[in-house]
Scaffold this motif. Structure first.
Motif, PDB file in Angstrom:
ATOM      1  N   LYS B  40       0.829  -1.211   0.000  1.00  0.00           N
ATOM      2  CA  LYS B  40       0.000   0.000   0.000  1.00  0.00           C
ATOM      3  C   LYS B  40       0.861   1.258   0.000  1.00  0.00           C
ATOM      4  CE  LYS B  40      -1.900  -1.054   3.923  1.00  0.00           C
ATOM      5  NZ  LYS B  40      -1.286  -2.333   4.274  1.00  0.00           N
ATOM      6  N   THR B  41       1.768   1.318   0.972  1.00  0.00           N
ATOM      7  CA  THR B  41       2.610   2.509   1.079  1.00  0.00           C
ATOM      8  C   THR B  41       3.434   2.703  -0.186  1.00  0.00           C
ATOM      9  OG1 THR B  41       2.720   2.257   3.471  1.00  0.00           O
ATOM     10  CG2 THR B  41       4.428   3.596   2.447  1.00  0.00           C
ATOM     11  N   THR B  42       3.969   1.609  -0.693  1.00  0.00           N
ATOM     12  CA  THR B  42       4.765   1.684  -1.916  1.00  0.00           C
ATOM     13  C   THR B  42       3.944   2.295  -3.047  1.00  0.00           C
ATOM     14  OG1 THR B  42       5.910  -0.302  -1.193  1.00  0.00           O
ATOM     15  CG2 THR B  42       6.156   0.323  -3.502  1.00  0.00           C
ATOM     16  N   PRO B  80       1.779  10.849   4.763  1.00  0.00           N
ATOM     17  CA  PRO B  80       2.475   9.563   4.838  1.00  0.00           C
ATOM     18  C   PRO B  80       2.068   8.758   6.061  1.00  0.00           C
ATOM     19  CG  PRO B  80       3.979  11.387   5.274  1.00  0.00           C
ATOM     20  CD  PRO B  80       2.624  11.980   5.094  1.00  0.00           C
ATOM     21  N   ASP B  81       2.412   7.471   6.069  1.00  0.00           N
ATOM     22  CA  ASP B  81       2.052   6.632   7.217  1.00  0.00           C
ATOM     23  C   ASP B  81       2.865   7.025   8.444  1.00  0.00           C
ATOM     24  OD1 ASP B  81       4.283   5.751   5.884  1.00  0.00           O
ATOM     25  OD2 ASP B  81       3.824   3.625   6.040  1.00  0.00           O
ATOM     26  N   PHE B  82       4.157   7.291   8.219  1.00  0.00           N
ATOM     27  CA  PHE B  82       4.964   7.803   9.321  1.00  0.00           C
ATOM     28  C   PHE B  82       5.462   9.171   8.922  1.00  0.00           C
ATOM     29  CE2 PHE B  82       5.456   3.186   9.661  1.00  0.00           C
ATOM     30  CZ  PHE B  82       4.922   3.022  10.925  1.00  0.00           C
ATOM     31  N   LEU B 156      -3.959   9.530   1.477  1.00  0.00           N
ATOM     32  CA  LEU B 156      -3.770   9.407   2.924  1.00  0.00           C
ATOM     33  C   LEU B 156      -3.366   7.981   3.265  1.00  0.00           C
ATOM     34  CD1 LEU B 156      -7.081  11.224   3.938  1.00  0.00           C
ATOM     35  CD2 LEU B 156      -4.860  12.256   3.469  1.00  0.00           C
ATOM     36  N   ASP B 157      -2.165   7.848   3.778  1.00  0.00           N
ATOM     37  CA  ASP B 157      -1.668   6.518   4.108  1.00  0.00           C
ATOM     38  C   ASP B 157      -1.944   6.236   5.580  1.00  0.00           C
ATOM     39  OD1 ASP B 157      -0.462   4.114   3.980  1.00  0.00           O
ATOM     40  OD2 ASP B 157       1.482   4.845   3.252  1.00  0.00           O
ATOM     41  N   GLU B 158      -2.898   5.403   5.821  1.00  0.00           N
ATOM     42  CA  GLU B 158      -3.305   5.015   7.176  1.00  0.00           C
ATOM     43  C   GLU B 158      -3.495   6.210   8.110  1.00  0.00           C
ATOM     44  OE1 GLU B 158      -1.003   1.819   8.814  1.00  0.00           O
ATOM     45  OE2 GLU B 158      -0.739   1.018   6.805  1.00  0.00           O
ATOM     46  N   PRO B 159      -4.391   7.103   7.748  1.00  0.00           N
ATOM     47  CA  PRO B 159      -4.573   8.299   8.588  1.00  0.00           C
ATOM     48  C   PRO B 159      -5.171   7.957   9.944  1.00  0.00           C
ATOM     49  CG  PRO B 159      -6.265   8.192   6.908  1.00  0.00           C
ATOM     50  CD  PRO B 159      -5.312   7.078   6.614  1.00  0.00           C
TER      51      PRO B 159
HETATM   52 MG   LIG Z   1       2.277   1.180   4.880  1.00  0.00          MG
END
Ligand SMILES: [Mg+2]
Ligand SMILES: Nc1ncnc2c1ncn2[C@@H]1O[C@H](COP(=O)(O)OP(=O)(O)OP(=O)(O)O)[C@@H](O)[C@H]1O
Lengths: 290, 308
Positions: B40-42, B80-82, B156-159
């Motif tokens: 997902k993040t990629t 981003p997720d982080f 939105l990555d894992e908001p």
């Molecule tokens: Mg991720």
């Protein structure tokens, strides 16, 4: 005109932080102690243990040399984390996603380091004014010297930013830059030049080509520094470095020997351009090829 | 709005995303679900132009992301997720900095920032230092930050990760509100049920492959070819179990204290036949029902199944 956002943010936070004032205090103290030691030293060395305003000229040289060395130490320390610290605290992606170009980011970082360095230099001005007060130097000379030091520091900062783009760890970039600036630019070129010199003498029983020597020493901030001093004080450091009979040269060569610092300035400007471009390139997350 | 065509990403020899095809319609909320390491993040980083794809393309508004990353940055808001914050800034200064990175005029900023902080409900923290905020507040601040240039597309990555249930609900409300403002939102999560009620479209990916894509209802239908039936007899549990065990269409029979559950792989007719058989066997049935498709289970089924 809008101020570079990176520069704006960094100036704001640095000026708010007491650490910066601690650094300024320590830095000024170091330069001041250097000046005091020099005055004491020259008083003990004089015949009647008295204060000789003539020694102020020497003091100017020593203070400037100190300033230059400290700036070359401070520039990488302030800049080597420019990009890697953003990466470490996970703000780099956010910054790269904005409308700011990689170029503006790099320039913003460079300007913010340079403004800190300038602040340090300005803080030491009162110390320099001692030499100035006793008629050691002109204000213009001091200003010219400052410019040369700033440019050299800027060169070191540009190199630092580049390494901070490619290395993950700030410490690694800092060590590499110190090795490059201190080891290669300062001592490496000097040793190389001496080796070439002795090689020429043993092989051809003559001095090496002066142009070769000049190119070899172009990265050396020290030689440039003494060239500026020579320009301002009229002593002959540079003649000593390049051999004594430089009067045999004429035209362009002679001009550049006399104003050798121009060669260093040229070197610095080229290095700044190259390393800023490289930083911009390596900062681009979707650049063509690794 | 956004189209992904044959997207692949290799890290060395490892393939993180493998020939992914997606279409995100205009002003939709697009859910992107998958377990850890699904890619997902990629994928989201490639969409935002922060990572280079090995092959394939991402097209936003008819423009290839790699061709014109700078123009696209204006239309993308990315979270981003982080992420980190500049800890020595106040909330308002933090927002001001990012407003600066989009070259928004100084005099326009205060009103904009107030407005955005209002949306994410952080107005009361305006003068607080960013590092004094709780994780959930930082998350909301980052959302506000990603909105500062009024982008059309939000990635939105894992908001919602790290948010408490109440904050999750609030986050959902914010996102729905943003959708109504005409924005397209791509949102990723590990948890399918969380996305199901708010997303118009969902795609489930696992190990870099697209498993299913469509609206929530479509996905339920696609996946629930196998349904779970629950029967509660009044008595004669053992007789019922024995009868069910003989059925070829019955699988994964589970015997509970009062009822029994199994997955049934047949048509409605076949199911009717089964019930008739049980009744003919004179086993009293108190309840006979198809269990509601549970999104959580579907997700486990879809993403875990291929591992064996
Ligand atoms: Mg991720
Ligand atoms: N920089 C990298 N180098 C090598 N492999 C990577 C890198 N980044 C991600 N991967 C690998 O790619 C795969 C997909 O990672 P990705 O971060 O996209 O997953 P994800 O779906 O976001 O997972 P999560 O739910 O844990 O956030 C993982 O197997 C991961 O190990």
């Amino acid at each position: 005109m809008m101020m570079n956002p990176v520069l704006r943010r960094e100036t704001k936070t640095t000026l708010r932080n007491w650490k910066m004032f601690a650094v300024i205090t320590v830095y000024t103290a170091v330069v001041a102690i250097g000046a005091i030691l020099y005055i004491y030293g020259s008083m003990f060395n004089s015949y009647d243990y008295s204060f000789d305003p003539q020694s102020m000229v020497g003091m100017y040289t020593v203070l400037c040399a100190m300033q230059m060395a400290l700036m070359l130490l401070a520039a990488p320390a302030l800049t080597a984390g420019a990009i890697s610290a953003e990466r470490e605290r996970q703000t780099l992606d956010l910054l790269l996603m904005t409308k700011m170009s990689s170029f503006s980011i790099v320039i913003g970082k460079l300007m913010s380091s340079m403004s800190m360095l300038l602040l340090l230099m300005v803080a030491t001005l009162p110390v320099f004014s001692i030499a100035f007060y006793f008629g050691g130097v002109s204000l213009l000379a001091l200003f010219g010297m400052m410019l040369y030091i700033v440019l050299t520091a800027c060169m070191a900062a540009a190199v630092s930013i580049f390494f901070s783009c490619i290395f993950k760890k700030t410490m690694v970039s800092m060590v590499v830059v110190y090795l490059l600036i201190g080891g290669v630019c300062c001592f490496g070129t000097l040793i190389a030049s001496l080796m070439v010199n002795s090689l020429y003498w043993s092989m051809y029983q003559t001095e090496p080509n002066i142009v070769l020597q000049m190119v070899l020493l172009s990265p050396n901030p020290g030689v440039g520094f003494f060239s500026v001093i020579q320009e301002q004080m009229g002593n002959n450091f540079i003649d000593m470095i390049f051999g004594n009979d430089f009067n045999q040269y004429s035209g362009v060569t002679a001009f550049f020997i006399r104003h050798y610092w121009l060669v260093n300035v040229l070197f610095d400007v080229i290095v700044i351009c190259i390393f800023v471009s490289l930083s911009v390139y390596f900062l681009n997350p979707v650049r063509k090829k690794k | 709005m956004l189209e992904i065509k044959h997207l692949s990403k290799q890290y060395g020899k490892f393939t993180a995303v493998d020939d992914l095809n997606l279409t995100v319609p205009d002003s939709s909320i697009f859910g992107f679900v998958g377990p850890n390491g699904a890619g997902k993040t990629t994928t989201m980083k490639i969409m935002s132009g922060l990572l280079k794809a090995s092959s394939g393309s991402v097209i936003i508004d008819g423009m290839d992301v790699t061709k014109n990353p700078k123009a696209l940055r204006e239309s993308i808001g990315y979270m981003p997720d982080f992420f980190g914050v500049y800890d020595d800034l106040k909330v308002s200064e933090y927002m001001d900095f990012y407003a600066g990175t989009y070259y928004i005029a100084y005099e326009k900023r205060p009103a904009m920032i107030d407005n955005l902080l209002e949306i994410v409900d952080l107005s009361h923290k305006k003068e607080a230092y960013v590092d004094s905020l709780s994780r959930g507040m930082k998350q909301r601040l980052c959302l506000a930050r990603s909105l500062i240039h009024d982008p059309k597309l939000l990635i939105l990555d894992e908001p919602a990760s790290g948010l408490d249930p109440r904050a999750r609900v609030e986050m959902k409300e914010i996102l729905k509100q943003l959708q109504m403002m005409g924005k397209t939102i791509i949102i990723s999560s590990h948890i399918l049920p969380e996305l199901a009620e708010m997303c118009t479209q969902i795609s489930i990916i696992d190990k870099g492959h697209l498993v299913v894509q469509g609206s929530v209802q479509e996905i339920m239908k696609q996946i629930t070819k196998v349904r779970t039936i629950q029967i509660r007899p009044l008595e004669q549990m053992q007789a019922l179990i024995k009868l069910l065990q003989e059925q070829p269409l019955v699988e994964n029979l589970i015997e509970n204290t009062f009822d029994t559950e199994f997955s049934f792989q047949g048509t409605d007719q076949e199911l009717a036949m089964l019930l008739k058989q049980i009744v003919l066997a004179e086993i009293p049935i108190a309840s006979f029902k198809e269990k509601e498709g549970n999104l959580e289970e579907i997700f486990m089924q879809v993403t875990g199944g291929e591992e064996k």
